[in-house]
Scaffold this motif. Structure first.
Motif, mmCIF file in Angstrom:
data_model
loop_
_atom_site.group_PDB
_atom_site.id
_atom_site.type_symbol
_atom_site.label_atom_id
_atom_site.label_comp_id
_atom_site.label_asym_id
_atom_site.label_seq_id
_atom_site.Cartn_x
_atom_site.Cartn_y
_atom_site.Cartn_z
ATOM 1 N N VAL A 71 4.623 -85.201 83.258
ATOM 2 C CA VAL A 71 5.039 -84.479 84.518
ATOM 3 C C VAL A 71 5.094 -83.095 84.113
ATOM 4 O O VAL A 71 5.986 -82.672 83.506
ATOM 5 C CB VAL A 71 6.462 -85.009 85.223
ATOM 6 N N SER A 72 4.529 -82.005 85.023
ATOM 7 C CA SER A 72 4.621 -80.690 84.763
ATOM 8 C C SER A 72 4.998 -79.933 85.856
ATOM 9 O O SER A 72 4.750 -80.277 87.166
ATOM 10 C CB SER A 72 3.157 -80.178 84.225
ATOM 11 N N PHE A 73 5.908 -78.840 85.695
ATOM 12 C CA PHE A 73 6.515 -77.910 86.937
ATOM 13 C C PHE A 73 5.992 -76.677 86.399
ATOM 14 O O PHE A 73 6.092 -76.119 85.576
ATOM 15 C CB PHE A 73 7.915 -78.321 86.962
ATOM 16 N N ASP A 74 5.782 -75.612 87.357
ATOM 17 C CA ASP A 74 5.742 -74.485 87.482
ATOM 18 C C ASP A 74 7.274 -74.073 87.915
ATOM 19 O O ASP A 74 7.878 -74.598 88.506
ATOM 20 C CB ASP A 74 4.925 -73.714 88.540
ATOM 21 N N PHE A 75 7.426 -72.813 87.441
ATOM 22 C CA PHE A 75 8.902 -72.184 87.406
ATOM 23 C C PHE A 75 9.050 -70.637 87.431
ATOM 24 O O PHE A 75 7.961 -69.992 86.750
ATOM 25 C CB PHE A 75 10.207 -72.654 86.624
ATOM 26 N N GLU A 76 9.878 -70.338 88.235
ATOM 27 C CA GLU A 76 10.002 -68.753 88.198
ATOM 28 C C GLU A 76 11.735 -68.278 88.477
ATOM 29 O O GLU A 76 12.120 -69.001 89.438
ATOM 30 C CB GLU A 76 9.159 -68.027 89.235
ATOM 31 N N GLY A 77 12.165 -67.182 88.089
ATOM 32 C CA GLY A 77 13.683 -66.952 88.529
ATOM 33 C C GLY A 77 14.283 -66.035 87.443
ATOM 34 O O GLY A 77 13.521 -65.563 86.514
ATOM 35 N N VAL A 78 15.434 -66.346 87.286
ATOM 36 C CA VAL A 78 16.459 -65.189 86.513
ATOM 37 C C VAL A 78 16.985 -66.090 85.499
ATOM 38 O O VAL A 78 17.735 -67.142 85.701
ATOM 39 C CB VAL A 78 17.222 -64.641 87.371
ATOM 40 N N ALA A 79 17.107 -65.807 84.228
ATOM 41 C CA ALA A 79 18.113 -66.113 83.088
ATOM 42 C C ALA A 79 19.292 -65.215 83.131
ATOM 43 O O ALA A 79 18.890 -63.870 83.067
ATOM 44 C CB ALA A 79 17.510 -66.502 81.966
ATOM 45 N N MET A 80 20.504 -65.670 82.922
ATOM 46 C CA MET A 80 21.566 -64.787 83.085
ATOM 47 C C MET A 80 22.260 -65.043 81.544
ATOM 48 O O MET A 80 22.697 -66.285 81.397
ATOM 49 C CB MET A 80 22.718 -64.761 84.085
ATOM 50 N N THR A 81 22.607 -63.963 80.787
ATOM 51 C CA THR A 81 23.265 -64.155 79.479
ATOM 52 C C THR A 81 24.863 -63.716 79.529
ATOM 53 O O THR A 81 25.131 -62.802 80.578
ATOM 54 C CB THR A 81 22.551 -63.156 78.691
ATOM 55 N N ASP A 82 25.355 -63.843 78.554
ATOM 56 C CA ASP A 82 26.886 -63.303 78.253
ATOM 57 C C ASP A 82 26.615 -61.978 78.032
ATOM 58 O O ASP A 82 25.665 -61.318 78.100
ATOM 59 C CB ASP A 82 27.391 -64.116 77.273
ATOM 60 N N LYS A 83 27.800 -61.406 77.896
ATOM 61 C CA LYS A 83 27.715 -59.876 77.520
ATOM 62 C C LYS A 83 27.107 -59.072 76.359
ATOM 63 O O LYS A 83 26.799 -58.142 76.323
ATOM 64 C CB LYS A 83 29.425 -59.362 77.695
ATOM 65 N N THR A 84 27.111 -60.297 75.450
ATOM 66 C CA THR A 84 26.064 -59.730 74.136
ATOM 67 C C THR A 84 24.859 -60.246 74.066
ATOM 68 O O THR A 84 24.166 -60.012 73.014
ATOM 69 C CB THR A 84 27.195 -60.502 72.931
ATOM 70 N N ASP A 85 24.319 -60.812 75.261
ATOM 71 C CA ASP A 85 22.777 -61.273 74.987
ATOM 72 C C ASP A 85 22.561 -62.413 73.924
ATOM 73 O O ASP A 85 21.647 -62.545 73.524
ATOM 74 C CB ASP A 85 21.959 -60.021 75.100
ATOM 75 N N ARG A 86 23.756 -63.143 73.639
ATOM 76 C CA ARG A 86 23.491 -64.186 72.624
ATOM 77 C C ARG A 86 23.464 -65.561 73.184
ATOM 78 O O ARG A 86 23.340 -66.551 72.483
ATOM 79 C CB ARG A 86 24.724 -63.844 71.556
ATOM 80 N N LYS A 87 23.911 -65.626 74.250
ATOM 81 C CA LYS A 87 24.214 -67.008 74.883
ATOM 82 C C LYS A 87 23.809 -67.094 76.461
ATOM 83 O O LYS A 87 24.159 -66.050 77.317
ATOM 84 C CB LYS A 87 25.430 -67.653 74.954
ATOM 85 N N THR A 88 23.127 -67.982 77.041
ATOM 86 C CA THR A 88 22.593 -68.088 78.225
ATOM 87 C C THR A 88 23.675 -68.957 79.016
ATOM 88 O O THR A 88 24.092 -69.772 78.777
ATOM 89 C CB THR A 88 21.221 -68.923 78.514
ATOM 90 N N ARG A 89 24.176 -68.043 80.162
ATOM 91 C CA ARG A 89 25.238 -68.441 81.170
ATOM 92 C C ARG A 89 24.808 -69.217 82.160
ATOM 93 O O ARG A 89 25.186 -70.424 82.168
ATOM 94 C CB ARG A 89 25.909 -67.324 81.739
ATOM 95 N N SER A 90 23.540 -69.071 82.698
ATOM 96 C CA SER A 90 23.026 -69.873 83.751
ATOM 97 C C SER A 90 21.637 -69.265 84.134
ATOM 98 O O SER A 90 21.162 -68.212 83.724
ATOM 99 C CB SER A 90 23.833 -69.553 85.067
ATOM 100 N N VAL A 91 20.813 -70.229 85.039
ATOM 101 C CA VAL A 91 19.687 -69.745 85.440
ATOM 102 C C VAL A 91 19.478 -69.810 86.724
ATOM 103 O O VAL A 91 20.177 -70.958 87.461
ATOM 104 C CB VAL A 91 18.512 -70.550 84.804
ATOM 105 N N ASP A 92 18.560 -69.241 87.668
ATOM 106 C CA ASP A 92 18.672 -69.540 88.881
ATOM 107 C C ASP A 92 17.008 -69.388 89.016
ATOM 108 O O ASP A 92 16.204 -68.329 89.059
ATOM 109 C CB ASP A 92 19.167 -68.136 89.746
ATOM 110 N N LEU A 93 16.643 -70.675 89.362
ATOM 111 C CA LEU A 93 14.905 -70.843 89.116
ATOM 112 C C LEU A 93 14.395 -71.607 90.585
ATOM 113 O O LEU A 93 15.264 -72.322 91.021
ATOM 114 C CB LEU A 93 14.507 -71.625 88.142
#
Length: 159
Positions: A71-93
């Motif tokens: 099963v395959s999906f296309d996606f597009e949106g935003v990934a948001m990281t912590d202040k140091t850009d070392r950990k993904t906080r959330s995605v809005d896809l």
């Protein structure tokens, strides 16, 4: 034997690298729509520690045979990281079913897997960071900004 049950691919545009939204007069409607989606993402999420993921593909392998149970999906949106850009906080896809080879697939399963894309991308973006791809992107942007400064002109959104 260890397998990859989830395959994820995407292009990543750091939103802090976008400084202009002009669309060339001869640009395609598809490109113009993309620029508008990037602008909307910046309006919604800001440009600091945010990354626009586009041309995304997420494939779930439910069996070991791609002709039966994929099963395959296309996606597009935003990934948001912590202040140091070392950990993904959330995605809005935004996700959309691309295709399937799964005869037992039904609407509740499609909805579940579409939601699972967000969780899968959240994990994969952390792997992207750990692999150093985000650092390579930052270095490339710094070089482009340096070249633009030296030339006194605008280099462009995708360079």
């Amino acid at each position: 034997m260890f397998g990859r049950w989830v395959q994820i691919e995407f292009e990543c545009l750091p939103l802090r690298s976008v400084s202009r939204f002009d669309v060339p007069v001869d640009a395609s409607p598809k490109y113009e729509a993309f620029v508008q989606r990037v602008k909307n993402a910046i309006d919604k999420h800001g440009s600091h520690n945010t990354y626009y993921l586009h041309q995304g593909l997420c494939v779930y392998h439910l069996t070991n045979d791609p002709a039966h149970g994929e099963v395959s999906f296309d996606f597009e949106g935003v990934a948001m990281t912590d202040k140091t850009d070392r950990k993904t906080r959330s995605v809005d896809l935004i996700t959309q079913l691309r295709g399937e080879t799964c005869t037992w697939l039904n609407e509740p399963i499609v909805e579940f897997l579409a939601e699972s894309v967000k969780h899968s991308v959240l994990v994969e973006f952390d792997r992207y960071i750990e692999a150093g791809d985000l650092e390579k992107t930052r270095q490339r942007i710094a070089e482009i900004e340096k070249q633009a400064e030296e030339s006194g002109g605008f280099v462009g959104m995708y360079l």
